[in-house]
Scaffold this active site. Structure first.
Site, PDB file in Angstrom:
ATOM      1  N   ARG A 108       5.617  -3.590 -11.406  1.00 44.85           N
ATOM      2  CA  ARG A 108       6.143  -4.321 -12.558  1.00 44.85           C
ATOM      3  C   ARG A 108       7.466  -3.651 -12.901  1.00 44.85           C
ATOM      4  O   ARG A 108       7.492  -2.500 -13.348  1.00 44.85           O
ATOM      5  CB  ARG A 108       5.157  -4.253 -13.728  1.00 44.85           C
ATOM      6  CG  ARG A 108       5.614  -5.017 -14.977  1.00 44.85           C
ATOM      7  CD  ARG A 108       4.560  -4.899 -16.068  1.00 44.85           C
ATOM      8  NE  ARG A 108       5.037  -5.397 -17.332  1.00 44.85           N
ATOM      9  CZ  ARG A 108       4.833  -6.624 -17.800  1.00 44.85           C
ATOM     10  NH1 ARG A 108       4.154  -7.483 -17.062  1.00 44.85           N
ATOM     11  NH2 ARG A 108       5.286  -6.992 -18.973  1.00 44.85           N
TER      12      ARG A 108
ATOM     13  N   HIS B 242       7.360 -14.192 -12.589  1.00 43.18           N
ATOM     14  CA  HIS B 242       6.085 -13.633 -13.061  1.00 43.18           C
ATOM     15  C   HIS B 242       4.957 -14.444 -12.418  1.00 43.18           C
ATOM     16  O   HIS B 242       4.221 -15.165 -13.101  1.00 43.18           O
ATOM     17  CB  HIS B 242       6.029 -13.738 -14.588  1.00 43.18           C
ATOM     18  CG  HIS B 242       5.035 -12.823 -15.227  1.00 43.18           C
ATOM     19  ND1 HIS B 242       4.131 -12.071 -14.509  1.00 43.18           N
ATOM     20  CD2 HIS B 242       4.770 -12.560 -16.543  1.00 43.18           C
ATOM     21  CE1 HIS B 242       3.379 -11.373 -15.342  1.00 43.18           C
ATOM     22  NE2 HIS B 242       3.746 -11.650 -16.573  1.00 43.18           N
TER      23      HIS B 242
ATOM     24  N   GLN C 247       1.111 -14.269 -13.661  1.00 37.77           N
ATOM     25  CA  GLN C 247       0.857 -14.991 -14.907  1.00 37.77           C
ATOM     26  C   GLN C 247       0.787 -16.488 -14.662  1.00 37.77           C
ATOM     27  O   GLN C 247      -0.098 -17.171 -15.180  1.00 37.77           O
ATOM     28  CB  GLN C 247       1.956 -14.685 -15.925  1.00 37.77           C
ATOM     29  CG  GLN C 247       1.804 -15.405 -17.257  1.00 37.77           C
ATOM     30  CD  GLN C 247       0.623 -14.924 -18.065  1.00 37.77           C
ATOM     31  OE1 GLN C 247       0.541 -13.745 -18.400  1.00 37.77           O
ATOM     32  NE2 GLN C 247      -0.310 -15.810 -18.388  1.00 37.77           N
TER      33      GLN C 247
ATOM     34  N   ASP D 240       7.510 -19.035 -24.808  1.00 38.59           N
ATOM     35  CA  ASP D 240       7.555 -17.588 -24.617  1.00 38.59           C
ATOM     36  C   ASP D 240       8.472 -17.012 -25.688  1.00 38.59           C
ATOM     37  O   ASP D 240       9.174 -17.748 -26.382  1.00 38.59           O
ATOM     38  CB  ASP D 240       8.077 -17.277 -23.206  1.00 38.59           C
ATOM     39  CG  ASP D 240       7.827 -15.835 -22.784  1.00 38.59           C
ATOM     40  OD1 ASP D 240       7.196 -15.077 -23.547  1.00 38.59           O
ATOM     41  OD2 ASP D 240       8.269 -15.456 -21.679  1.00 38.59           O
TER      42      ASP D 240
ATOM     43  N   CYS E  37       2.304 -16.731 -22.783  1.00 31.82           N
ATOM     44  CA  CYS E  37       1.911 -15.617 -21.914  1.00 31.82           C
ATOM     45  C   CYS E  37       1.647 -14.320 -22.680  1.00 31.82           C
ATOM     46  O   CYS E  37       1.080 -13.377 -22.103  1.00 31.82           O
ATOM     47  CB  CYS E  37       2.952 -15.404 -20.818  1.00 31.82           C
ATOM     48  SG  CYS E  37       4.628 -15.151 -21.431  1.00 31.82           S
TER      49      CYS E  37
ATOM     50  N   ARG F 129      -5.849 -13.659 -16.294  1.00 34.49           N
ATOM     51  CA  ARG F 129      -5.036 -12.705 -15.544  1.00 34.49           C
ATOM     52  C   ARG F 129      -5.955 -11.840 -14.686  1.00 34.49           C
ATOM     53  O   ARG F 129      -5.624 -11.521 -13.533  1.00 34.49           O
ATOM     54  CB  ARG F 129      -4.224 -11.823 -16.504  1.00 34.49           C
ATOM     55  CG  ARG F 129      -3.031 -12.494 -17.149  1.00 34.49           C
ATOM     56  CD  ARG F 129      -1.901 -12.738 -16.171  1.00 34.49           C
ATOM     57  NE  ARG F 129      -1.398 -11.507 -15.599  1.00 34.49           N
ATOM     58  CZ  ARG F 129      -0.517 -10.700 -16.197  1.00 34.49           C
ATOM     59  NH1 ARG F 129      -0.021 -11.006 -17.391  1.00 34.49           N
ATOM     60  NH2 ARG F 129      -0.105  -9.598 -15.596  1.00 34.49           N
TER      61      ARG F 129
END
Length: 319
Positions: free
Chosen positions: A116, A143, A146, A238, A278, A306
């Site tokens: 990450r 991502h 996700q 988001d 998310c 997830r």
């Protein structure tokens, strides 16, 4: 999909990297979604499934996270393996060691690497140097874990993906990039409403539209939130200032002031729309409390998935 086709699909995924949904066919993505749902059922029923017994995943974190760390660590444990947390302060990367040397060395110790980080180039270079699967836990460009969990959640809630409309309101960031590619691969219709200066990356838009043309999907970019959200099955947003862009918070609050997802704008979506985010979320900023905490919100189903989606990726690539 026949049993033989499933076996062939499983064999084709072993040892691969998971850097972005763009690298996977629609059939491979659907296989991972079905596997995630199956692993979720196994976990809920207490049925052991440990294909990664004795294996170790190295988790490199240059960006901190709640959901990514916990879900990968717990997921690896449930699959019978071990997860090793490595912060940027634990590695020689911060002291000048090259990505290539790090990748080569870690491949001698580990069975898989999750990273990450900030620059997407870092993930690509790590994968080129590694001889074990590399999983993109997040970059500034994408991502994919996700997005995979998100589409698993929609599939569970709606029973299908192809033909559904997903509306994304907000910043053209890494999250929308992965959502666009996933929607295109899965034959969904996606509409993105962003203010001027905050559009998704043109290359990702181009690739998404090319893929959508092959699956019967579509992609609309607009400044008009109502146009984007009208008749939507899924509404997604988001934060306005993602990690690394905190210094732009004040400017972004001005630019995005008309891009909040609230009760007024969601009235144009279908009555049974699903609201997704998310996380982490800023209530009263990109989304109103009434929407994110309302009956259409499935944000914690997303967060849970997830775990299951990433277990599917690890099991498929590392077993």
């Amino acid at each position: 999909m026949s049993e033989i086709a499933i076996q062939d699909m499983a064999a084709s995924l072993k040892g691969r990297d998971f850097l972005g949904l763009v690298d996977y066919t629609p059939e491979e993505i659907r296989y991972l979604l079905d596997l995630a749902i199956d692993l979720k059922k196994k976990q809920k029923s207490g049925q052991p499934f440990q294909p990664l017994k004795g294996k170790t995943l190295g988790m490199i974190f240059e960006k901190s996270s709640t959901r990514t760390r916990v879900s990968f660590e717990v997921g690896m444990y449930q699959l019978g393996g071990h997860a090793l947390f490595l912060s940027k302060n634990d590695l020689q990367l911060g002291r000048g060691e090259t990505i290539w040397d790090t990748a080569q060395t870690m491949s001698r110790y580990l069975d898989g690497i999750m990273i990450r980080t900030y620059a997407h180039r870092t993930v690509i270079d790590l994968a080129r140097g590694a001889t074990v699967p590399v999983i993109n836990g997040l970059t500034d460009r994408s991502h994919p874990c996700q997005a995979l969990a998100d589409y698993q959640t929609v599939l569970e809630q709606k029973g299908k993906l192809q033909g559904l409309k997903i509306a994304y309101i907000g910043d053209g960031n890494n999250m929308v990039h992965s959502l666009m590619m996933g929607a295109a691969k899965l034959g969904m219709h996606m509409a993105v409403a962003s203010p001027e200066g905050y559009d998704p990356d043109p290359e990702v838009v181009k690739n998404s539209r090319e893929n959508a043309a092959l699956t019967g999907g579509s992609l609309l970019l607009t400044r008009d939130t109502r146009e984007a959200i009208e008749n939507a099955d899924v509404v997604y947003t988001d934060v306005w200032a993602s990690m690394g862009f905190e210094s732009e918070q004040s400017a972004r609050e001005i630019a995005f002031k008309n891009y909040q997802v609230n009760e007024e704008i969601t009235s144009y979506a279908k009555k049974d729309y699903l609201f997704m985010h998310c996380l982490p979320a800023h209530r009263g900023e990109e989304v109103s409390e009434g929407v994110i905490d309302g009956p259409n919100s499935i944000i914690f189903d997303q967060a849970e998935n997830r775990l299951h989606a990433q277990k599917a990726v690890m099991a498929a690539l590392m077993s």
